[in-house]
Design a protein around this motif. Structure first.
Motif, PDB file in Angstrom:
ATOM      1  N   PRO A 436      -0.646  -8.715   0.360  1.00  0.00           N
ATOM      2  CA  PRO A 436       0.515  -8.574   1.240  1.00  0.00           C
ATOM      3  C   PRO A 436       1.249  -9.885   1.458  1.00  0.00           C
ATOM      4  O   PRO A 436       2.443  -9.886   1.768  1.00  0.00           O
ATOM      5  N   PRO A 494       1.453  -8.049   7.356  1.00  0.00           N
ATOM      6  CA  PRO A 494       2.169  -6.828   7.763  1.00  0.00           C
ATOM      7  C   PRO A 494       1.533  -6.175   8.980  1.00  0.00           C
ATOM      8  O   PRO A 494       0.361  -6.378   9.280  1.00  0.00           O
ATOM      9  N   HIS A 507      11.249  -1.577   4.070  1.00  0.00           N
ATOM     10  CA  HIS A 507      10.302  -2.326   3.234  1.00  0.00           C
ATOM     11  C   HIS A 507      10.413  -1.966   1.756  1.00  0.00           C
ATOM     12  O   HIS A 507       9.886  -2.690   0.900  1.00  0.00           O
ATOM     13  N   TRP A 515       4.435  -4.502  -0.638  1.00  0.00           N
ATOM     14  CA  TRP A 515       5.122  -3.905   0.514  1.00  0.00           C
ATOM     15  C   TRP A 515       5.854  -2.633   0.098  1.00  0.00           C
ATOM     16  O   TRP A 515       5.828  -1.632   0.818  1.00  0.00           O
TER      17      TRP A 515
END
Length: 935
Positions: A436, A494, A507, A515
């Protein structure tokens, strides 16, 4: 002779020795010397290490000694950098290969900090430790949920000793790790699921997680409802049934694709989220993947195959269409690897040595856990690159990717080197993923043995190599590393689980593919239709082309895709948008009645200027089985000048192996279909698509496994079932094959029967289809056997085939005058009843004297359909007193073999007990089977 000399090369090409390490095996320090003359070198100016390091494990220490002294040397900084960059390359610091025999010294586990010093990356890159032995043991994969929490599958029972004892004890786990401060430091650890059998797959959905473990194809769904880091609810999500075989040959992956289908390796199907109902299931081509699975920005899955030594493969087109490799997809030397460790501790043995003296791995052999980097916090040069761990080689291959004229091509940008490699023999990269935070994560199993117990048995080449280095003693470790770069900072953590669907839509335009994928997946699972207008707008007008693609597919996954939007996208100036629109349209075209207007729009794109779009049209037509797809594809391939259309289109037109003709029953047809699925998902990687053996890369005359086509072991007796149950070892007809046939006994009796029946009736073979009951009986009779069979053993157990002889006599109640033609050794002649088959037809063979017999073979040869539909065999010593039916069989192919326990007989009577309207009973050649001790 010193072990290492430091050579200074001047701009004029002159060279002088600047210093030496007297003994690289000891703790002696580097000793600077007055420049001594050295032969002129045709290399750039700088400082280089020249010489031999006797043992690879000392390499990093020696380089450390050299680099520590550079600051005292009166040479330019550029020279110092040259040494640091090049001293560990194979061109300048070479591992002195140790002989195959004799101890090399015991390999010990290093701390994570010590291991880090042995790992080499390009300039500007470095590794950061994320988790180590204190939090995890034997990790094999890591994934992240919508809040950036990391789930780690830990195979804690994997090869804890050299024999792999107790591997299937339920003591493995999935752990969860969280950064409570959001700074990338994982400081909260919990055991999400415990007491598992070697967990293989983990896929976070929202706050729920899909999980699969070894020896089952079932997938369960879990949730931590109280936030303590432990799963407290569980249910079966997919009923896949039991799965057996070696643990290295079982599925992995569980990747949610851009197309909203979930993919796994080995399985010839894909799954789709269906709300609270059972997931949908749809067939795909056999993917040939083993451990690890990844997708690129356009939803194409990338597979890797270690057993077949193929590295990355089947990446030309989405696997739902076909498993295709183009001849021009990679350079001839792409699969050559460049490790820093040269212990020769790999299954392939000497044939995989770089040379008899240099025992470094020369080719991919354990390629696995690949990923496509889709993050945004490393240099742009890495975006879209494929990273392929090679744990046997202690390295990670980086492959650049480009599409030229419809062909996806990969290349190693590091020449005779690798993106990451280590001098620590325990560095075992098993899996990689984009995080992420936009960085690249490496799962390092960090252990001595990386091959499963079937390759470390007593007497094996690998066992002795492992023992002399003490590799079996390094167990119970594990690290996860993060690849970072000096010019970038990791991105934020996130918090999607606390966000709304409207926020998730935004996103889809994120520069980090993690994402985008996670947001799309959560939108589909949530099923909130309120976001459809925003998604439609994004699909039409967003400036980010990847956002437009994700929005299109999210609409498809929500069941909100319209023909109007698809038609609009079919006219997009971007060819990738057109390709994705065609693919997404398939869900609309599968509905009853299809959509003729949409179909016409897609057909019109056959003349598109982009070969990728043209190929997509062909693949969609083929998948949906439009009536004229094949004729149009043949015309396109014949007329096109595109390399991609020719190479890929030709393979899309290829036919699968055909089965022998036979009047198979409904159950037998089902068995053959299951057997074909097993073969195309498990067996073909070594035995080849055509059953002739998969050619070894770099040595096309050698195959990884023996041919199945025409094999007596496959066709005769019960040998093929014995091999499936216990494996096969040793040379076959003087040839030694790299891929040993492993036991498949953990699979069910029906599974064994299915694959045995298939290989007996494919690739030109013809033979009876065994039943689960036959396999069960054979399994029980050999219950105490632990070792694989050898060909010599199998041949000693097989009944021997005896050709017809002039002293044999035949009688029959039909067409007796033609009976000699069944014994004349001429395939072109035959005996035939000259009447259609009906119960009561018989033929009797009389031998010169009583003999111990074990079977009879009736070959209908070119009269392919004239085999007896059902028959029985009776024996007699005098021609008057007959035994009960010792064998009864159902004919399914031109060759009918009827086996029975050894018994004395002078007369063998075969009675046709079935019916075949319009077909005779014919025999072109008749043979008998006798116990091996008789012939």
């Amino acid at each position: 002779m010193p072990a290492i000399r430091l050579v200074h090369v001047s701009r004029s090409g002159g060279a002088a020795i600047a210093g030496e390490i007297q003994d690289a095996n000891t703790s002696s320090r580097f000793m600077p010397q007055t420049n001594r003359p050295f032969p002129r070198l045709a290399i750039p100016p700088g400082i280089f290490a020249e010489g031999i390091i006797p043992r690879p494990t000392y390499a990093s220490r020696v380089v450390g000694q050299l680099s520590e002294t550079l600051s005292a040397m009166p040479f330019p900084t550029s020279g110092r950098l040259s040494l640091l960059a090049l001293a560990m390359s194979s061109a300048f610091v070479k591992a002195d290969p140790t002989p195959t025999t004799g101890p090399l010294g015991q390999v010990a586990a290093l701390t994570a900090a010590e291991e880090l010093k042995t790992i080499h990356l390009p300039e500007g890159y470095k590794l950061e430790l994320v988790l180590d032995d204190e939090q995890i043991k034997e990790p094999v994969l890591c994934v992240f949920d919508g809040n950036g929490r990391m789930y780690v599958a830990e195979m804690r029972t994997y090869m804890q000793d050299i024999d792999g004892r107790n591997e299937f004890n339920p003591t493995s786990r999935i752990s969860r790790h969280e950064s409570t401060k959001g700074n990338g430091v994982f400081d909260k650890h919990s055991v999400y699921l415990d007491n598992l059998i070697l967990p293989r797959m983990v896929l976070p959905l929202d706050d729920r997680v899909l999980v699969n473990v070894t020896n089952t194809s079932d997938i369960s769904i879990h949730r931590d409802s109280d936030g303590d880091g432990k799963s407290d609810t569980a249910a079966k999500w997919f009923d896949g049934g039991p799965r057996g075989g070696n643990l290295e040959h079982q599925p992995s992956g569980l990747v949610w694709g851009l197309d909203n289908w979930i993919y796994t390796t080995y399985n010839n199907y894909r799954l789709r989220w269906n709300g609270t109902a059972e997931p949908l299931r749809e067939a795909t081509a056999g993917n040939g993947g083993q451990w690890g699975l990844a997708q690129d920005d356009f939803g194409k899955m990338w597979w890797s195959n270690a057993g077949g030594e193929k590295g990355i493969w089947n990446f030309q087109v989405p696997i739902v269409y076909a498993a295709i490799n183009a001849p021009s997809q990679k350079p001839a030397d792409f699969d050559t690897v460049w490790p820093l460790v040269a212990l020769g501790d790999f299954q392939g043995g000497p044939m995989r040595f770089r040379s008899p003296e240099d025992k470094a791995l020369n080719h991919f052999t354990a390629s696995c856990g690949q990923t496509v980097f889709r993050g945004d916090r490393l240099p742009e040069e890495l975006r879209g690159n494929v990273f392929l761990p090679e744990p046997v080689g202690r390295l990670i291959r980086r492959a650049t990717v480009k599409v030229e004229d419809g062909v996806t091509k990969v290349e190693n940008p590091h020449g005779q080197s690798e993106f990451i490699r280590s001098t620590d023999p325990n560095f075992r990269p098993m899996n990689m993923t984009t995080g992420p935070d936009g960085c690249l994560y490496i799962v390092d199993m960090y252990r001595g043995i990386i091959q499963e117990g079937n390759w470390t048995k007593e007497g094996s080449f690998l066992r002795e190599r492992l023992k002399e280095n003490g590799m079996q003693n390094v167990v119970g470790h594990g690290r996860i590393w993060r690849v970072v770069h000096k010019d970038f900072k990791p991105g934020p953590q996130p918090k999607m689980l606390q966000e709304t669907p409207a926020q998730w839509v935004k996103h889809l335009a994120h520069p980090n593919g993690w994402w985008r994928d996670t947001a799309q997946r959560m939108l589909i699972v949530k099923g909130d239709q309120s976001v459809v207008p925003a998604l439609t707008e994004m699909a039409r007008r967003d400036a980010n082309p990847l956002a437009r693609i994700h929005a299109l597919w999210t609409l498809e996954g929500l069941g909100a895709l319209t023909p109007e939007l698809v038609q609009e996208k079919l006219g997009d100036p971007d060819p990738q948008q057109r390709c994705q629109a065609i693919r997404a349209a398939e869900s609309l075209l599968k509905k009853p009645g299809g959509n003729p207007t949409l179909q016409a729009k897609i057909n019109a794109l056959e003349s598109d200027k982009d070969p990728n779009v043209q190929l997509q049209v062909v693949m969609t037509r083929r998948l949906l089985n439009w009536p004229d797809w094949k004729a149009k594809a043949q015309a396109l391939v014949a007329s096109s000048t595109s390399v991609g259309i020719r190479e890929i289109g030709t393979k899309l037109l290829a036919e699968p192996p055909k089965l022998a003709n036979g009047d198979f029953t409904k159950d037998q047809k089902a068995s053959l279909a299951r057997g074909q699925e097993i073969f195309t998902s498990v067996c073909f990687a070594c035995h080849g698509f055509d059953g002739k053996g998969m050619p070894m890369a770099g040595n096309e005359s050698q195959t990884l496994a023996p041919p199945l086509a025409g094999s007596a072991t496959v066709r005769r007796g019960d040998s093929v079932m014995r091999v499936l149950l216990h494996g096969l070892a040793g040379p076959i007809k003087g040839k030694t094959y790299e891929s040993q046939m492993m036991p498949m006994a953990t699979n069910s009796d029906q599974w064994i029967a299915d694959i045995a029946g298939y290989v007996r009736n494919a690739f030109g073979n013809q033979g009876p289809i065994p039943t689960a009951a036959e396999v069960k009986s054979l399994r029980a009779a050999n219950a105490t056997r632990k070792e694989p069979w050898t060909i010599a053993e199998l041949e000693s157990l097989l009944p021997k085939l005896v050709d017809s002889q002039s002293t044999w006599k035949l009688t029959s109640n039909f067409n007796e005058t033609a009976l000699p033609l069944a014994l004349d050794h001429n395939d072109a002649t035959r005996w035939s009843t000259n009447k259609e088959q009906s119960p009561g037809m018989w033929m009797t063979l009389e031998l010169p004297a009583v003999e111990l017999v074990q079977g009879i073979v009736l070959d209908s040869g070119k009269s392919r359909n004239d085999y007896p539909r059902t028959s029985k065999v009776e024996l007699s010593e005098d021609g008057n007193t007959w035994s009960t039916a010792l064998a009864q069989g159902t004919g399914t192919s031109p060759v009918t073999e009827l086996h029975f326990p050894p018994a004395p007989a002078r007369f063998i009577r075969v009675t046709q007990t079935g019916s075949a309207p319009g077909l005779y009973w014919s025999i072109h050649e008749l043979k008998i089977l006798v116990p091996p001790q008789k012939r």
